[in-house]
Write an enzyme that holds these catalytic residues in place. Sequence first.
Site, PDB file in Angstrom:
ATOM      1  N   CYS A  46     -46.181 -46.222   0.381  1.00 32.00           N
ATOM      2  CA  CYS A  46     -45.291 -47.364   0.596  1.00 32.00           C
ATOM      3  C   CYS A  46     -45.603 -48.499  -0.377  1.00 32.00           C
ATOM      4  CB  CYS A  46     -45.427 -47.855   2.034  1.00 32.00           C
ATOM      5  SG  CYS A  46     -44.454 -49.313   2.406  1.00 32.00           S
ATOM      6  N   SER A  48     -45.997 -51.575   0.229  1.00 31.58           N
ATOM      7  CA  SER A  48     -47.011 -52.514   0.724  1.00 31.58           C
ATOM      8  C   SER A  48     -48.434 -52.066   0.382  1.00 31.58           C
ATOM      9  CB  SER A  48     -46.892 -52.698   2.233  1.00 31.58           C
ATOM     10  OG  SER A  48     -45.562 -52.948   2.583  1.00 31.58           O
ATOM     11  N   HIS A  51     -48.970 -53.118  -3.085  1.00 31.19           N
ATOM     12  CA  HIS A  51     -49.234 -54.556  -3.235  1.00 31.19           C
ATOM     13  C   HIS A  51     -50.738 -54.834  -3.211  1.00 31.19           C
ATOM     14  CE1 HIS A  51     -45.124 -55.531  -3.344  1.00 31.19           C
ATOM     15  NE2 HIS A  51     -44.871 -55.674  -2.061  1.00 31.19           N
ATOM     16  N   HIS A  68     -50.332 -46.729   5.923  1.00 29.86           N
ATOM     17  CA  HIS A  68     -49.912 -47.246   7.240  1.00 29.86           C
ATOM     18  C   HIS A  68     -48.644 -46.549   7.744  1.00 29.86           C
ATOM     19  CE1 HIS A  68     -47.704 -49.379   4.172  1.00 29.86           C
ATOM     20  NE2 HIS A  68     -46.734 -49.503   5.050  1.00 29.86           N
ATOM     21  N   CYS A 175     -42.878 -46.630   9.094  1.00 30.55           N
ATOM     22  CA  CYS A 175     -42.627 -47.836   8.294  1.00 30.55           C
ATOM     23  C   CYS A 175     -41.211 -47.885   7.732  1.00 30.55           C
ATOM     24  CB  CYS A 175     -43.662 -48.010   7.188  1.00 30.55           C
ATOM     25  SG  CYS A 175     -43.406 -49.521   6.237  1.00 30.55           S
TER      26      CYS A 175
HETATM   27  N1  APR Z   1     -31.395 -57.715  -7.924  1.00 30.36           N
HETATM   28  C1  APR Z   1     -30.987 -56.520  -7.443  1.00 30.36           C
HETATM   29  N2  APR Z   1     -31.816 -55.466  -7.240  1.00 30.36           N
HETATM   30  C2  APR Z   1     -33.117 -55.626  -7.554  1.00 30.36           C
HETATM   31  C3  APR Z   1     -33.627 -56.859  -8.056  1.00 30.36           C
HETATM   32  C4  APR Z   1     -32.698 -57.930  -8.257  1.00 30.36           C
HETATM   33  N3  APR Z   1     -33.098 -59.106  -8.706  1.00 30.36           N
HETATM   34  N4  APR Z   1     -34.960 -56.701  -8.260  1.00 30.36           N
HETATM   35  C5  APR Z   1     -35.269 -55.448  -7.881  1.00 30.36           C
HETATM   36  N5  APR Z   1     -34.172 -54.794  -7.461  1.00 30.36           N
HETATM   37  C6  APR Z   1     -34.074 -53.434  -6.917  1.00 30.36           C
HETATM   38  C7  APR Z   1     -34.924 -52.387  -7.623  1.00 30.36           C
HETATM   39  O1  APR Z   1     -34.241 -51.829  -8.732  1.00 30.36           O
HETATM   40  C8  APR Z   1     -35.161 -51.346  -6.519  1.00 30.36           C
HETATM   41  O2  APR Z   1     -34.172 -50.337  -6.510  1.00 30.36           O
HETATM   42  O3  APR Z   1     -34.580 -53.458  -5.593  1.00 30.36           O
HETATM   43  C9  APR Z   1     -35.038 -52.152  -5.211  1.00 30.36           C
HETATM   44  C10 APR Z   1     -36.350 -52.292  -4.432  1.00 30.36           C
HETATM   45  O4  APR Z   1     -36.782 -51.035  -4.031  1.00 30.36           O
HETATM   46  P1  APR Z   1     -38.334 -50.565  -3.912  1.00 30.36           P
HETATM   47  O5  APR Z   1     -39.134 -51.262  -4.944  1.00 30.36           O
HETATM   48  O6  APR Z   1     -38.322 -49.086  -3.842  1.00 30.36           O
HETATM   49  O7  APR Z   1     -38.790 -51.219  -2.526  1.00 30.36           O
HETATM   50  P2  APR Z   1     -38.711 -50.738  -1.000  1.00 30.36           P
HETATM   51  O8  APR Z   1     -39.817 -49.774  -0.693  1.00 30.36           O
HETATM   52  O9  APR Z   1     -37.320 -50.345  -0.619  1.00 30.36           O
HETATM   53  O10 APR Z   1     -39.076 -52.115  -0.284  1.00 30.36           O
HETATM   54  C11 APR Z   1     -38.290 -53.266  -0.480  1.00 30.36           C
HETATM   55  O11 APR Z   1     -39.006 -54.283   1.565  1.00 30.36           O
HETATM   56  O12 APR Z   1     -40.652 -53.827   3.113  1.00 30.36           O
HETATM   57  C12 APR Z   1     -40.333 -54.530   1.986  1.00 30.36           C
HETATM   58  O13 APR Z   1     -42.486 -54.737   0.846  1.00 30.36           O
HETATM   59  C13 APR Z   1     -41.197 -54.173   0.785  1.00 30.36           C
HETATM   60  O14 APR Z   1     -40.536 -56.183  -0.294  1.00 30.36           O
HETATM   61  C14 APR Z   1     -40.350 -54.772  -0.288  1.00 30.36           C
HETATM   62  C15 APR Z   1     -38.925 -54.465   0.159  1.00 30.36           C
HETATM   63 ZN    ZN Z   2     -44.764 -49.756   4.547  1.00 29.54          ZN
END
Ligand code: APR
Ligand code: ZN
Length: 375
Positions: A46, A48, A51, A68, A175
């Site tokens: 995940c 997190s 991070h 987690h 999660c």
């Molecule tokens: N505008 C549009 N899309 C964006 C932008 C932006 N400015 N910045 C990033 N993205 C897109 C990325 O291209 C990606 O597809 O947002 C998506 C984020 O997906 P992941 O990095 O796979 O994250 P995910 O596991 O879905 O979690 C998203 O939720 O639980 C929280 O900690 C987690 O903050 C995180 C969020």
């Molecule tokens: Zn998680």
Amino acid sequence: ATAGKVIKCKAAVCWAPKQPLSIEEIEVAPPKAHEVRIKIVATGVCRSDDHVLSGAISNIKYPLILGHEAAGIVESVGEGVTDLQPGDKVIPLFAPQCGKCRSCVNPDSNLCYKIDIGKYDGVLLDKTTRFTCKGKPVYNFASTSTFTEYTVVDDIAVVKIHPDAPLDKVCLIGCAFSTGYGSAVNAAKVKPGSTCAVFGLGGVGLSVIIGCKVAGASRIIGIDLNSNKFPKAKEFGATECINPKDYDRPIHEVLTAMTDDGVDYAFEVIGNTGVMTSALLSSHFGCGKTVIVGVAPANATMSFDPLALLTGRVLMGALFGGWKSKNDVPKLVCDYINKKINFDGLITHTLPFEKINEGFELLRKGESIRTVLSL
Ligand code: APR
Ligand code: ZN
Ligand code: ZN
């Protein structure tokens, strides 16, 4: 045969940030009163956890065992544990439910005071850890620590699930899936026929889309800077997808023009405070609801004209989809078994536990939605 004894097993130890996890032999002490020792069977990789590896979470203690989002089988229980026994299938809960604190007794809150996320004490409720490696204590993460063959958790941070549950799938209920799906059906309470906008199409954003669809939304608009994410979003139920890079005006203006003055529900699933404001302004001025799901970096702030809310918009957030974990996780598992919900498509990769660092590489390169590690 192992009950009451120290178990030696493999774990992925995080000694310090900005370096690969290291597979080590660790010792896992038996559970004390109101604790449960679990054999982990499947665990997801995940954002997190990443991070912590990237150093973005600074107030954390090393060495520790991350992870987690998992499912496993109870190996043994400590004194006073009444709701679990060896052999039970379980999901560890990073958002525990003690049932007694102010949040737990309020039907509208799920943020149990015993949660470790944010505080990062890295210990069980008795203030110690059951892990050692090379003679040193190893800290817990998020009340769970699942990147190990065996873990010990407090009994408020684990719940029994249906014996037919496929552990290599339902681990995502620990999660990503629950967080996204619950944000739509539980936190926002999306209504049939409504229009939704989902900013960010990662594993959590796709789970929000699943929730919007189950709730009967008639339009679900996906927004992402990476258009490669669009086919999968449409598979899960997005009716349209847009890329802010394709427009020369702010994305909230594009969305309000597309949706007769704004969407009914907007979800920020990235963790970018600028996008949170865009989501708010994309929602209808008189009746739009915006849910913050993404976790913003420490010290980031949101700013907007308060008139945006005065006209009737609602802005809210939800952790773990607003679910009360002990009550709701077993129900979500039953919904999966009964095919009311399906999220198999979130799992793009499966790897043996030893290849955990590869799982993180896939996530960082944007190649995976979810990698599930099998132990
Ligand atoms: N505008 C549009 N899309 C964006 C932008 C932006 N400015 N910045 C990033 N993205 C897109 C990325 O291209 C990606 O597809 O947002 C998506 C984020 O997906 P992941 O990095 O796979 O994250 P995910 O596991 O879905 O979690 C998203 O939720 O639980 C929280 O900690 C987690 O903050 C995180 C969020
Ligand atoms: Zn998680
Ligand atoms: Zn509580």
